[in-house]
Motif scaffolding. Structure first.
Motif, PDB file in Angstrom:
ATOM      1  N   UNK A  13       1.912  -5.953   9.690  1.00  0.00           N
ATOM      2  CA  UNK A  13       3.215  -5.947  10.357  1.00  0.00           C
ATOM      3  C   UNK A  13       3.380  -4.628  11.117  1.00  0.00           C
ATOM      4  N   UNK A  14       4.215  -4.596  12.133  1.00  0.00           N
ATOM      5  CA  UNK A  14       4.445  -3.320  12.836  1.00  0.00           C
ATOM      6  C   UNK A  14       4.896  -2.202  11.897  1.00  0.00           C
ATOM      7  N   UNK A  15       5.625  -2.548  10.857  1.00  0.00           N
ATOM      8  CA  UNK A  15       6.086  -1.522   9.919  1.00  0.00           C
ATOM      9  C   UNK A  15       4.973  -0.963   9.040  1.00  0.00           C
ATOM     10  N   UNK A  16       3.779  -1.517   9.138  1.00  0.00           N
ATOM     11  CA  UNK A  16       2.620  -0.939   8.446  1.00  0.00           C
ATOM     12  C   UNK A  16       1.995   0.202   9.244  1.00  0.00           C
ATOM     13  N   UNK A  17       2.471   0.406  10.458  1.00  0.00           N
ATOM     14  CA  UNK A  17       1.948   1.495  11.287  1.00  0.00           C
ATOM     15  C   UNK A  17       2.200   2.834  10.615  1.00  0.00           C
ATOM     16  N   UNK A  18       1.140   3.605  10.422  1.00  0.00           N
ATOM     17  CA  UNK A  18       1.230   4.885   9.722  1.00  0.00           C
ATOM     18  C   UNK A  18      -0.141   5.548   9.713  1.00  0.00           C
ATOM     19  N   UNK A  19      -0.154   6.788   9.285  1.00  0.00           N
ATOM     20  CA  UNK A  19      -1.412   7.443   8.939  1.00  0.00           C
ATOM     21  C   UNK A  19      -1.672   7.156   7.468  1.00  0.00           C
ATOM     22  N   UNK A  20      -2.841   6.659   7.160  1.00  0.00           N
ATOM     23  CA  UNK A  20      -3.214   6.299   5.798  1.00  0.00           C
ATOM     24  C   UNK A  20      -4.142   7.365   5.231  1.00  0.00           C
ATOM     25  N   UNK A  21      -3.832   7.801   4.017  1.00  0.00           N
ATOM     26  CA  UNK A  21      -4.611   8.848   3.359  1.00  0.00           C
ATOM     27  C   UNK A  21      -5.209   8.294   2.068  1.00  0.00           C
ATOM     28  N   UNK A  22      -6.485   8.565   1.832  1.00  0.00           N
ATOM     29  CA  UNK A  22      -7.021   8.255   0.516  1.00  0.00           C
ATOM     30  C   UNK A  22      -6.845   9.478  -0.376  1.00  0.00           C
ATOM     31  N   UNK A  23      -6.548   9.219  -1.620  1.00  0.00           N
ATOM     32  CA  UNK A  23      -6.191  10.274  -2.564  1.00  0.00           C
ATOM     33  C   UNK A  23      -6.858  10.017  -3.903  1.00  0.00           C
ATOM     34  N   UNK A  24      -6.898  11.051  -4.724  1.00  0.00           N
ATOM     35  CA  UNK A  24      -7.445  10.928  -6.072  1.00  0.00           C
ATOM     36  C   UNK A  24      -6.600  11.764  -7.026  1.00  0.00           C
ATOM     37  N   UNK A  25      -6.419  11.244  -8.230  1.00  0.00           N
ATOM     38  CA  UNK A  25      -5.626  11.948  -9.225  1.00  0.00           C
ATOM     39  C   UNK A  25      -6.233  11.703 -10.593  1.00  0.00           C
ATOM     40  N   UNK A  26      -6.172  12.707 -11.446  1.00  0.00           N
ATOM     41  CA  UNK A  26      -6.646  12.530 -12.808  1.00  0.00           C
ATOM     42  C   UNK A  26      -5.876  11.379 -13.462  1.00  0.00           C
ATOM     43  N   UNK A  27      -6.579  10.556 -14.214  1.00  0.00           N
ATOM     44  CA  UNK A  27      -5.910   9.404 -14.837  1.00  0.00           C
ATOM     45  C   UNK A  27      -4.775   9.808 -15.764  1.00  0.00           C
ATOM     46  N   UNK A  28      -4.842  11.020 -16.286  1.00  0.00           N
ATOM     47  CA  UNK A  28      -3.785  11.494 -17.180  1.00  0.00           C
ATOM     48  C   UNK A  28      -2.440  11.545 -16.455  1.00  0.00           C
ATOM     49  N   UNK A  29      -2.475  11.846 -15.168  1.00  0.00           N
ATOM     50  CA  UNK A  29      -1.236  12.006 -14.413  1.00  0.00           C
ATOM     51  C   UNK A  29      -1.062  10.949 -13.324  1.00  0.00           C
ATOM     52  N   UNK A  30      -1.853   9.886 -13.358  1.00  0.00           N
ATOM     53  CA  UNK A  30      -1.878   8.967 -12.219  1.00  0.00           C
ATOM     54  C   UNK A  30      -0.558   8.223 -11.991  1.00  0.00           C
ATOM     55  N   UNK A  31       0.301   8.148 -12.984  1.00  0.00           N
ATOM     56  CA  UNK A  31       1.571   7.437 -12.772  1.00  0.00           C
ATOM     57  C   UNK A  31       2.404   8.114 -11.684  1.00  0.00           C
ATOM     58  N   UNK A  32       2.181   9.399 -11.500  1.00  0.00           N
ATOM     59  CA  UNK A  32       2.958  10.108 -10.487  1.00  0.00           C
ATOM     60  C   UNK A  32       2.553   9.675  -9.074  1.00  0.00           C
ATOM     61  N   UNK A  33       1.403   9.069  -8.912  1.00  0.00           N
ATOM     62  CA  UNK A  33       0.993   8.607  -7.583  1.00  0.00           C
ATOM     63  C   UNK A  33       2.030   7.626  -7.036  1.00  0.00           C
TER      64      UNK A  33
END
Length: 125
Positions: free
Chosen positions: A86-106
């Motif tokens: 959809x047009x509203x999906x237009x954005x810059x997309x970033x891949x990220x990584x987080x320790x599983x211990x804190x991944x809920x904050x993603x």
């Protein structure tokens, strides 16, 4: 953890794109990988995350049913298959990584330990 995103581009509404993120580093099974996006003038948004070891995936509400996150452990690549764009999906997309211990904050806080460079996705109506 090092992350290198690719696969962005321009597509018409209703089309599909697949983003890739090459992942490198040690002890990757300790991490969850994911995607954020940010459009001009808008806050960063959680798109999806996946645990590297067992592939448990979570998708954001706005992309649920249209986007699918996956990973190929043998190739050390994470994917984001984006359908019914959809047009509203237009954005810059970033891949990220987080320790599983804190991944809920993603999802809650749209933050992570490691970020790759962004890739632009543009959806025209």
């Amino acid at each position: 953890v090092q992350l290198q995103a690719s696969g962005g581009g321009s597509v018409q509404a209703g089309g599909s794109l697949r983003l890739s993120c090459a992942v490198s580093g040690e002890s990757l099974n300790k991490y969850a990988m994911g995607w954020f996006r940010q459009a001009p003038g808008k806050e960063r948004e959680f798109v999806a995350r996946i645990t590297w070891d067992d592939g448990r995936a979570v998708h954001g509400d706005s992309v649920q049913g249209r986007f699918t996150i996956s990973r190929d452990n043998a190739k050390n690549i994470m994917y984001l298959q984006m359908n019914s764009l959809k047009p509203e999906d237009t954005a810059v997309y970033y891949c990220v990584a987080d320790n599983k211990v804190t991944m809920l904050r993603m999802r809650s806080w749209r933050t992570a330990d490691y970020y790759g460079q962004g890739t632009q996705v543009t959806v025209s109506s």
